[in-house]
Design a protein around this motif. Structure first.
Motif, mmCIF file in Angstrom:
data_model
loop_
_atom_site.group_PDB
_atom_site.id
_atom_site.type_symbol
_atom_site.label_atom_id
_atom_site.label_comp_id
_atom_site.label_asym_id
_atom_site.label_seq_id
_atom_site.Cartn_x
_atom_site.Cartn_y
_atom_site.Cartn_z
ATOM 1 N N LEU A 1 0.839 -1.205 0.000
ATOM 2 C CA LEU A 1 0.000 0.000 0.000
ATOM 3 C C LEU A 1 0.870 1.250 0.000
ATOM 4 N N GLU A 2 1.975 1.175 0.723
ATOM 5 C CA GLU A 2 2.869 2.331 0.800
ATOM 6 C C GLU A 2 3.485 2.657 -0.552
ATOM 7 N N HIS A 3 3.630 1.634 -1.402
ATOM 8 C CA HIS A 3 4.215 1.884 -2.727
ATOM 9 C C HIS A 3 3.175 2.419 -3.695
ATOM 10 N N VAL A 4 1.915 2.108 -3.415
ATOM 11 C CA VAL A 4 0.844 2.484 -4.332
ATOM 12 C C VAL A 4 0.547 3.980 -4.243
ATOM 13 N N VAL A 5 0.566 4.552 -3.032
ATOM 14 C CA VAL A 5 0.168 5.952 -2.850
ATOM 15 C C VAL A 5 1.363 6.891 -3.037
ATOM 16 N N ASP A 6 1.052 8.206 -3.149
ATOM 17 C CA ASP A 6 2.117 9.188 -3.360
ATOM 18 C C ASP A 6 2.751 9.625 -2.054
ATOM 19 N N THR A 7 1.921 9.700 -1.015
ATOM 20 C CA THR A 7 2.377 10.235 0.260
ATOM 21 C C THR A 7 1.865 9.359 1.397
ATOM 22 N N VAL A 8 2.718 9.086 2.354
ATOM 23 C CA VAL A 8 2.286 8.350 3.549
ATOM 24 C C VAL A 8 2.549 9.225 4.765
ATOM 25 N N LEU A 9 1.481 9.571 5.472
ATOM 26 C CA LEU A 9 1.627 10.365 6.694
ATOM 27 C C LEU A 9 1.380 9.474 7.891
ATOM 28 N N SER A 10 2.090 9.742 8.955
ATOM 29 C CA SER A 10 1.891 8.956 10.164
ATOM 30 C C SER A 10 1.508 9.895 11.302
ATOM 31 N N PHE A 11 0.404 9.571 11.950
ATOM 32 C CA PHE A 11 -0.118 10.414 13.028
ATOM 33 C C PHE A 11 0.150 9.679 14.333
ATOM 34 N N GLU A 12 0.920 10.311 15.206
ATOM 35 C CA GLU A 12 1.363 9.612 16.418
ATOM 36 C C GLU A 12 1.069 10.432 17.658
ATOM 37 N N GLY A 13 1.252 9.803 18.778
ATOM 38 C CA GLY A 13 1.087 10.502 20.053
ATOM 39 C C GLY A 13 0.652 9.527 21.113
ATOM 40 N N GLU A 14 0.749 9.958 22.326
ATOM 41 C CA GLU A 14 0.270 9.167 23.444
ATOM 42 C C GLU A 14 -1.217 9.414 23.541
ATOM 43 N N ARG A 15 -2.001 8.339 23.615
ATOM 44 C CA ARG A 15 -3.446 8.525 23.667
ATOM 45 C C ARG A 15 -3.883 9.361 24.857
ATOM 46 N N HIS A 16 -3.132 9.262 25.944
ATOM 47 C CA HIS A 16 -3.562 9.959 27.160
ATOM 48 C C HIS A 16 -2.993 11.355 27.272
#
Ligand code: TYD
Ligand code: MG
Length: 464
Positions: free
Chosen positions: A227-242
């Motif tokens: 999937l990562e190769h198929v799309v142009d951009t991969v964004l990752s949204f991170e953080g501590e849930r709390h």
């Protein structure tokens, strides 16, 4: 309907096998095979459907190609623009990955609310009512924001035909199905097939499509890596849930750099961009505590001041002392402990060592080495570093302090936040602090000189 058969498919390379095994025979990945079903002509169906959509290409002299066609269009969300290098590019597909509950749907609803013209939100997970309730809270009730609760890809595409939006959000790719593919939702075949189709649609119509992808506990995107190769951009949204802080990064970006960091805070009114990152990371800082240091780091283009904390604790001899690093490379920590021992004769062998970067930031650059060394000595000698000091410099195996990049920008940011002294490599350019008011430079060529400048030892020690 084609006859379906059970196969075991590799989530890394998508190869399929009739029997399960611990290792993929095609790419060598371990524990990557999952159950999947496939029809005999599934790949032919996707291929044919895909090719029928693509207009025939014509060769053009390279200088005649319009280079402005892929100019990004601002999203209206400053921090998102920062990560994307200006905005979304028409005709592109962006994958937004993140753990459940991190705020992907919230971010994208805000994105849709800030986009002018017709936009379409396809909700394949939540009901229209749930999304409407959230939109109320976010102030996203625009008349040309269309909501489609739908899981079937052909129906989604016919809605795109009717509404003709400039931006489409698919939430999420794991719940969308193309009935022609004859496989379960979320399976490798479905996720890859649907993403391929969406990429073709985006290119054909020159519109932006953002798709949501859930990540697994291990941090990888669920479903195939392909999937990562198929799309142009991969964004990752991170953080501590709390915690309220959220970090947005580009993992892959076809239209710009991938090193920018976007910062948001999750509030009652949705996600708020945090343009002043340094201020945020230093909010809870207590001065006068041994083991703490402030280091100016560079995240993409922007300088950010972060606090680095260390703690040492005497343990009984005979037990290997624990070393724990958060946001810092474990190997780098071990190396610096060895350099401290050999070059500055400060032994932490019998000490447990904890080092962590405040706020969930990762300090990947060697420019933080010297700060980490000083913090460790500050912790073990129970002597706080001056509250108005920042430290930068790479430390070599000989105990030498080496040059770091973007020194001027780091110093400017430190001065802006009221820091008055900076320990920098001796080799820093002479006029580096010219024009930066209120900050005094202290130059160190070795780790021992830096320790003396920081007030951690009475006088510089001799190197080995
Ligand atoms: P959501 O966008 O649904 O996450 P995801 O799509 O990644 O699964 O966000 C879920 C969390 O965000 C939820 O616990 C509630 C919280 N939240 C807020 O704190 N403020 C808000 O304005 C909104 C919409 C959500
Ligand atoms: Mg969601």
């Amino acid at each position: 309907m084609a006859k379906l058969r059970l196969v075991h498919r590799c989530t890394e390379c998508a190869a399929s096998f009739p029997k399960w095994s611990g290792k993929c025979l095609a790419c060598g990945a371990w524990n990557s095979l999952v159950e999947d079903v496939e029809g005999p002509e599934e790949s032919l169906v996707t291929l044919a459907a895909g090719l029928a959509l693509v207009p025939p290409g014509t060769a053009t002299p390279i200088a005649d190609v319009n280079s402005h066609e892929s100019d990004p269009v601002s999203t209206g969300l400053g921090e998102l623009d920062r990560v994307l290098g200006g905005g979304l590019v028409p005709g592109s597909v962006t994958l937004l990955g993140g753990e459940p509950g991190i705020g992907k749907s919230t971010l994208l609803l805000q994105l849709l609310a800030h986009t002018t013209g017709a936009t379409l939100y396809v909700t394949a997970e939540e009901s229209a009512q749930q999304v409407r309730l959230r939109a109320d809270r976010l102030g996203a009730l625009r008349s040309d924001l269309w909501l489609l609760p739908e899981m079937s890809l052909p129906n989604i595409i016919s809605s795109i035909d009717t509404i003709a939006p400039s931006l489409v959000v698919i939430d999420s790719i794991q719940t969308v199905v193309d009935p022609e593919l004859g496989s379960a939702p979320g399976s490798v075949v479905q996720v890859r097939g649907c993403a391929h189709r969406l990429v073709q649609e985006a290119k054909r119509r020159n519109i932006s499509i953002v798709i949501v992808g859930h990540v697994t506990k291990e941090g990888g995107l669920a479903g195939p890596r392909v999937l990562e190769h198929v799309v142009d951009t991969v964004l990752s949204f991170e953080g501590e849930r709390h915690h309220a802080l959220r970090l947005l990064r580009a993992v892959k970006h076809r239209f710009g750099p991938t090193n920018e960091l976007g910062l948001f805070e999750m509030t009652e009114q949705g996600l708020m961009g945090i343009p002043d990152a340094s201020q945020l990371f230093l909010t809870d800082r207590r001065t006068g505590v041994p083991g703490s240091v402030v280091v100016p780091t560079i995240e993409g283009q922007r300088p950010v001041l972060v606090e680095l904390q260390t703690l040492t604790n005497q343990v009984n001899s005979g037990v290997p002392a624990r070393r724990s690093a958060q946001g810092i490379d474990q190997g780098r920590l071990s190396m610096l402990l060895a350099v401290l021992e050999r070059r500055a004769r400060i032994s932490l062998v019998s000490q447990e060592v904890y080092a962590s970067v405040v706020g969930g930031v990762k300090l990947g650059e060697p420019a933080a080495d010297l700060g980490l060394c000083l913090a460790l000595v500050s912790a073990i000698s129970n002597t706080p570093l001056p509250a108005d000091l920042v430290v930068m410099g790479e430390v070599g195996l000989a105990g030498e302090v080496r040059q770091v990049g973007h020194l001027g920008r780091r110093l400017t940011e430190a001065a802006r936040l009221g820091f008055a002294q900076a320990i920098v490599p001796a080799s820093a350019p002479k006029d580096i602090a010219k024009g930066i008011a209120g900050i005094t430079l202290k130059r160190a060529s070795t780790l021992n000189e830096a320790l003396a400048l920081a007030g951690l030892v009475g006088h510089p020690r001799q190197d080995d």
